[in-house]
Design an enzyme around this catalytic site. Structure first.
Site, PDB file in Angstrom:
ATOM      1  N   GLN A  26       0.830  -1.212   0.000  1.00 19.83           N
ATOM      2  CA  GLN A  26       0.000   0.000   0.000  1.00 19.83           C
ATOM      3  C   GLN A  26       0.864   1.261   0.000  1.00 19.83           C
ATOM      4  O   GLN A  26       2.075   1.213   0.223  1.00 19.83           O
ATOM      5  CB  GLN A  26      -0.884   0.025   1.250  1.00 19.83           C
ATOM      6  CG  GLN A  26      -1.742  -1.195   1.451  1.00 19.83           C
ATOM      7  CD  GLN A  26      -2.494  -1.154   2.769  1.00 19.83           C
ATOM      8  OE1 GLN A  26      -2.283  -0.271   3.613  1.00 19.83           O
ATOM      9  NE2 GLN A  26      -3.397  -2.112   2.963  1.00 19.83           N
TER      10      GLN A  26
ATOM     11  N   GLU B  58       2.106   7.117   9.333  1.00 18.90           N
ATOM     12  CA  GLU B  58       2.001   6.131  10.402  1.00 18.90           C
ATOM     13  C   GLU B  58       3.391   5.662  10.817  1.00 18.90           C
ATOM     14  O   GLU B  58       4.408   6.095  10.263  1.00 18.90           O
ATOM     15  CB  GLU B  58       1.147   4.943   9.960  1.00 18.90           C
ATOM     16  CG  GLU B  58       1.689   4.192   8.771  1.00 18.90           C
ATOM     17  CD  GLU B  58       0.715   3.143   8.248  1.00 18.90           C
ATOM     18  OE1 GLU B  58       0.985   1.948   8.426  1.00 18.90           O
ATOM     19  OE2 GLU B  58      -0.315   3.530   7.658  1.00 18.90           O
TER      20      GLU B  58
ATOM     21  N   HIS C 265       4.657   0.315   1.397  1.00 15.03           N
ATOM     22  CA  HIS C 265       4.857  -0.512   2.583  1.00 15.03           C
ATOM     23  C   HIS C 265       3.912  -1.700   2.605  1.00 15.03           C
ATOM     24  O   HIS C 265       2.845  -1.684   1.984  1.00 15.03           O
ATOM     25  CB  HIS C 265       4.661   0.317   3.856  1.00 15.03           C
ATOM     26  CG  HIS C 265       3.273   0.873   4.000  1.00 15.03           C
ATOM     27  ND1 HIS C 265       2.866   2.038   3.387  1.00 15.03           N
ATOM     28  CD2 HIS C 265       2.192   0.426   4.694  1.00 15.03           C
ATOM     29  CE1 HIS C 265       1.604   2.289   3.693  1.00 15.03           C
ATOM     30  NE2 HIS C 265       1.166   1.320   4.486  1.00 15.03           N
TER      31      HIS C 265
ATOM     32  N   ARG D  62      -4.028   0.710  -2.737  1.00 12.97           N
ATOM     33  CA  ARG D  62      -3.451  -0.631  -2.825  1.00 12.97           C
ATOM     34  C   ARG D  62      -2.687  -0.757  -4.144  1.00 12.97           C
ATOM     35  O   ARG D  62      -3.252  -0.572  -5.225  1.00 12.97           O
ATOM     36  CB  ARG D  62      -4.548  -1.686  -2.730  1.00 12.97           C
ATOM     37  CG  ARG D  62      -4.047  -3.106  -2.542  1.00 12.97           C
ATOM     38  CD  ARG D  62      -5.195  -4.099  -2.418  1.00 12.97           C
ATOM     39  NE  ARG D  62      -6.081  -3.779  -1.306  1.00 12.97           N
ATOM     40  CZ  ARG D  62      -7.328  -3.400  -1.438  1.00 12.97           C
ATOM     41  NH1 ARG D  62      -7.868  -3.273  -2.638  1.00 12.97           N
ATOM     42  NH2 ARG D  62      -8.060  -3.133  -0.382  1.00 12.97           N
TER      43      ARG D  62
END
Length: 220
Positions: free
Chosen positions: A15, A34, A91, A111
């Site tokens: 993703q 994140e 990642h 995706r």
């Protein structure tokens, strides 16, 4: 700022997340930055963390050619590793890895690749190829540089601090008193046991506990 613990029984999809500007323009919501703390990892476990394309044109061509073996940058991991995953980073979490994930509050995900898996109806999952090419960072991933400070029985490692979140690891070997300075803390107990006293109330803690500490007051 959500936080969660996840375990991957198989590779999760590859993703990428957009930044806020792209997310707001194209999806009507913020992008996502994140980070991952590796709680445990089976021997040989890996993640996808970045890619090998040297330009956006090469990235697009390698995706079109499905040249995943040369495109995806696989990185071995072990318990205690930390990875900063800013928006634009390709990642994926590999098989046999448990992570503690802290992230910007957003559901915007593109995706890139799902290992050609099919659902029960025999259909491939939807991909978001053009959006992924648009937002992907070209070049090395800017991982964080942890800073560790030892004070008495407390070792505090600051893994990352940005406009979205600050992630600390507190290793506490004895009694200590702390003053809360952030608007709130999301706390996860990864090992050991003990007690926390908040404004005169004592609460037992053990591995696997998760709780929120609002601002104000002192901790012991």
């Amino acid at each position: 700022m959500p936080k969660s613990v996840s375990y991957a029984e198989d590779w999760l999809s590859v993703q990428v997340h957009p930044d806020d500007a792209y997310g707001l323009e194209h999806e009507g919501e913020l992008g996502k930055t994140e980070c991952w703390y590796i709680i445990s990892a089976e021997p040989g476990a890996e993640i996808v963390y970045g890619h090998h394309a040297q330009s956006r044109e090469e990235l697009a061509q390698m995706i079109e050619d499905k040249d995943w073996d040369h495109l995806l940058k696989r990185v071995p991991v072990k318990a205690g590793d930390f990875f900063y995953v800013p928006s634009g980073t390709m990642h994926a979490i590999g098989k046999g890895i448990m992570i503690l994930e802290t992230q910007q509050s957003s559901d915007t995900t593109y995706r890139v690749y799902d290992f050609d898996r099919k659902d029960d109806a025999g259909k491939l999952r939807n991909l978001h190829i053009q959006q992924s090419i648009d937002v992907m960072t070209i070049g090395p991933v800017a991982n964080s540089h942890p800073d560790t400070v030892v004070t008495g029985d407390v070792t505090v490692t600051t893994f990352v601090s940005n406009e979205f979140f600050t992630v600390y690891k507190w290793e506490i070997a004895g009694a200590t008193t702390m003053t809360r300075t952030a608007p709130y803390y999301l706390v996860s107990v990864l090992a050991g046991q003990g007690n926390i006293q908040v404004d005169g109330e004592v609460y037992p803690l053990t591995k696997g506990d998760h709780f929120i500490l609002p601002t104000g007051g002192s901790l012991e």
